[in-house]
Scaffold this active site. Structure first.
Site, PDB file in Angstrom:
ATOM      1  N   ASP A 142      25.357 -32.311  38.490  1.00  0.00           N
ATOM      2  CA  ASP A 142      26.792 -32.197  38.753  1.00  0.00           C
ATOM      3  C   ASP A 142      27.249 -30.758  38.522  1.00  0.00           C
ATOM      4  O   ASP A 142      26.813 -30.113  37.559  1.00  0.00           O
ATOM      5  CB  ASP A 142      27.567 -33.116  37.795  1.00  0.00           C
ATOM      6  CG  ASP A 142      27.032 -34.541  37.795  1.00  0.00           C
ATOM      7  OD1 ASP A 142      27.279 -35.246  38.769  1.00  0.00           O
ATOM      8  OD2 ASP A 142      26.342 -34.915  36.822  1.00  0.00           O
ATOM      9  N   ASP A 160      21.179 -37.177  38.630  1.00  0.00           N
ATOM     10  CA  ASP A 160      21.704 -36.226  39.620  1.00  0.00           C
ATOM     11  C   ASP A 160      22.017 -34.905  38.914  1.00  0.00           C
ATOM     12  O   ASP A 160      21.783 -34.771  37.705  1.00  0.00           O
ATOM     13  CB  ASP A 160      22.960 -36.796  40.303  1.00  0.00           C
ATOM     14  CG  ASP A 160      24.147 -36.914  39.351  1.00  0.00           C
ATOM     15  OD1 ASP A 160      23.999 -36.606  38.154  1.00  0.00           O
ATOM     16  OD2 ASP A 160      25.232 -37.300  39.808  1.00  0.00           O
ATOM     17  N   ASP A 186      26.310 -33.549  43.009  1.00  0.00           N
ATOM     18  CA  ASP A 186      27.766 -33.698  43.160  1.00  0.00           C
ATOM     19  C   ASP A 186      28.428 -32.354  42.900  1.00  0.00           C
ATOM     20  O   ASP A 186      28.147 -31.693  41.893  1.00  0.00           O
ATOM     21  CB  ASP A 186      28.313 -34.722  42.149  1.00  0.00           C
ATOM     22  CG  ASP A 186      27.999 -36.150  42.553  1.00  0.00           C
ATOM     23  OD1 ASP A 186      27.633 -36.379  43.728  1.00  0.00           O
ATOM     24  OD2 ASP A 186      28.113 -37.041  41.701  1.00  0.00           O
TER      25      ASP A 186
END
Ligand code: DCT
Ligand code: MG
Length: 401
Positions: free
Chosen positions: A234, A232, A325
């Site tokens: 962040d 992902d 995120d």
């Protein structure tokens, strides 16, 4: 993390003498193998843990046993194998004999058996058995879905779910997060490259800056540690004027959503009852899936084709689903949040353990708290040392997994 920074920040400005042994882990032919193994410090945050190291076959094997232990709910065994693997990553040479690990912290009997088998036979029988077991394979597949943790996967397994295609039978029982995870499963299994992370950064910055032009947005997680790919992207978001942060996350995500760039999002509000000694992170956080433009999706796996009915329709698309995120923190907590969100998870765990057991302090993404003074925050001292932290945290990314 540089040990000088670490000791400086943990003592809040009073520099601690840094012994040469703290700097182990870098290849150095002048360090004898015996001396190196005798002087490895016990806490992961005291060692360099390079991304590329000398004992990958062994650490991969230990990490499979750690993962298997976590699937079986054994935190103690998970930690044991994870710590053994972390210690071996810091060794400045390739192991030749199991005798060399006898004095190392966390490398006990079980890990030694694994190490010995790999050194002698090239494989470890226990690891091969685990890898081929139905439980391990199913749990690995199920926990790879966004929104599915070990507890959920274990419940599904006990209900007879073995593969992703079995999930079609669960239908309405899935949460919105899990449905989104399945819908974009193929894309989310692919690593996010550093280049793609850069494009996500532009997208996120553009959205946030359209409301607060001088908002500070920092990429954290694995990419900040120098990794070339991750699962992902962040980001940490802050601003000296805390009023400017009010409602910013929701406005920016809605702005991106309006442009068709958001596939899923869930905002967790800032925790009002956050306690200083808590190890949890109470910052406002958005867990999202973003449609990254101008990326051709890869061919789906056969299992994914069964659970993603729209894949054929989607094969002409030129975007890729990417997990992002976003964390918002007050400016006064920025450096603690930056440290907490840079990772790795094991480094953070070890840093908190070191803080508690050695320094008698509680560290989390909000601050450093003196537990002997009844969790009184050290805010006044923190401000004094913000500039020191700033100069040390703005270094090029370090290489830790
Ligand atoms: N983190 C933590 N404890 C957790 C989860 C996360 O301390 N249980 C911190 C450390 C890393 C950071 O948050 C970001 O988390 P991930 O994105 O899960 O980790 P990563 O290192 O960025 O890994 P990847 O490159 O695969 O995204
Ligand atoms: Mg990450």
């Amino acid at each position: 993390l540089d040990i000088t920074w670490f000791t400086e920040s943990m003592s809040l400005g009073k520099p601690v003498k840094v012994e040469p042994r703290h700097c182990l882990g870098v290849s150095d032919s002048s360090v004898s193998r015996d001396k190196a193994t005798q002087e490895i410090p016990a806490y992961g945050c005291q060692r360099r843990t390079p991304l590329h190291h000398h004992n990958k076959e062994i650490t991969d094997a230990l990490e499979i046993l750690a993962l298997s232990a976590s699937f079986q709910g054994s935190e103690a065994r998970f930690l044991g194998f994870t710590r053994a693997s972390s210690v071996l990553k810091s060794l400045p040479f390739r192991l030749q004999s199991v005798e060399e690990v006898k004095d190392l912290p966390w490398c006990g009997g079980h890990s030694q058996t694994v190490i010995q088998e790999i050194l002698e036979d090239g494989v470890c029988r226990e690891v091969e058995t685990v890898k081929n077991s139905e439980h391990f394979q199913s749990m690995k597949a199920l926990t790879s879905i966004f929104g599915v943790g070990i507890r959920t996967a274990d419940k599904w397994y006990r209900d007879g779910v073995r593969s992703l295609s079995d999930l079609n039978n669960l239908g309405g029982k899935l949460t919105a997060e899990q449905k989104a995870g399945l819908l974009h499963y193929t894309d989310l299994q692919q690593s996010v490259t550093r280049e793609e992370a850069g494009t996500v950064e532009q997208l996120i910055k553009g959205a946030l800056q359209s409301f607060v032009p001088d908002v500070r947005v920092t990429m954290t997680g694995g990419f900040r540690r120098g990794k070339q790919e991750g699962h992902d992207v962040d980001f940490l978001i802050t601003h000296p004027d805390e009023e400017a942060l009010n409602g910013l996350l929701r406005k920016a995500v809605a702005w991106l959503d309006g442009k068709g760039s958001v596939l899923y999002y869930h905002v967790r509000a800032r925790s009002q009852n956050f306690s200083g000694s808590n190890t949890m992170d109470g910052h406002e956080t958005c867990y999202s899936i973003i449609a990254l433009p101008n990326v051709c999706p890869e061919k789906p796996s056969p299992d994914a084709e069964k659970i993603e009915p729209d894949l054929d329709k989607n094969s002409l698309r030129n975007w890729k689903a990417v997990r992002v995120d976003l964390v918002v923190c007050p400016y006064s907590e920025y450096f603690y949040a930056l440290l907490g969100w840079t990772g790795s998870k094991h480094f953070e765990r070890e840093l908190r353990r070191f803080s508690l057991h050695v320094k008698k302090m509680s560290l989390n993404s909000h601050g450093l708290f003196d537990i002997q003074k009844n969790a009184t925050t050290l805010l006044h001292r923190r401000r004094r040392y913000l500039h020191i932290l700033d100069s040390h945290m703005c270094r090029p990314p370090r290489e830790t997994p």
